[in-house]
Motif scaffolding. Sequence first.
Motif: not given
Length: 302
Positions: A1-13, A18-26, A42-44, A76-80
């Motif tokens: 995967m090109n790290r400069t853009t996200f894989d939109f097809s992966l995110i859409l899939k 209904g498997r979109l997971k979430s992560a908290l990065i401290m 990048e990985n959804g 992608g989907d992120a918030f600070p």
Amino acid sequence: MNRTTFDFSLILKIKMTGRLKSALIMGASRGIGKQVALTFAENGYKVCVAAKTIESTHKLPGSILEVANEIVEKGGDAFPVRCDVRSEEDIFNTISQCIQRFGGLDVAVYNAGAISWKEVVETPLKSFDLMNQINARGAYCLVNKILPHMIDNKHGRLILVAPPVYNRFFKGKTAYAMTKVASTVLVHGVANELNGTGVSISALWPATVIKSQVTDLRRLPPSYMRKPTIFADACLEIAKEETEILNGKALIDEDYLRSKGVTDFTKYRCDPLIEPLRMMPAEFPSLMVKEELHDPPYKSRL
């Protein structure tokens, strides 16, 4: 995967199934933490970018706003969330905001850290206290606050940036080592409490020096380092593990990726022509004693 853009097809899939997971990065405003946040996005994964820095400066470049915006701009989907890990209230509020926004939390990575590699006689109590608050107490607080949610959901992956326990790590940096190994003890100990819950906790540490704000300040040559993408890729693989086989494990990024079939590490070099020297031992001592082999299951002793 090109790290400069996200894989939109992966995110859409993932969204459609209904498997979109979430992560908290401290500790995600720069360096390793930033790359972990980018790699998960990048990985959804939906990502909460948490750290203390909200404004980039010349002295301390990078902020949670910049990282979150970079993810969003790439689809992608992120918030600070501003989070001082020395504050119990900040950590609790950060977790609460993530759960409220994402509907749950699948992964939490504790990358916040303070570092001072000096001998004890050169490390004043003020410096030790700061490292202890951020490296040990903050990690404990995150685990303490997030476990009820993950246990209730019978699912979750916790990753603490902490080293395996071995004597050579302590030399010349005892105060720092005390605060980092505390997180490793937390991993080994809590793992006993998580058996059979669907939740696992692991420690992860780099095999080589990783390019970061610290290495930039010290002006280390590129040949000494790997890119933070190797550590982020290892975090992602740990998060993807569906079983509890990694519960309580203290892992090394390169070794774990090799166990998952990765053989080419040239892409992680900072100097494309030179493989950096490994700073971690090839093998680590076992912490088990023979009497432990005959212990009854942890829960049955309560």
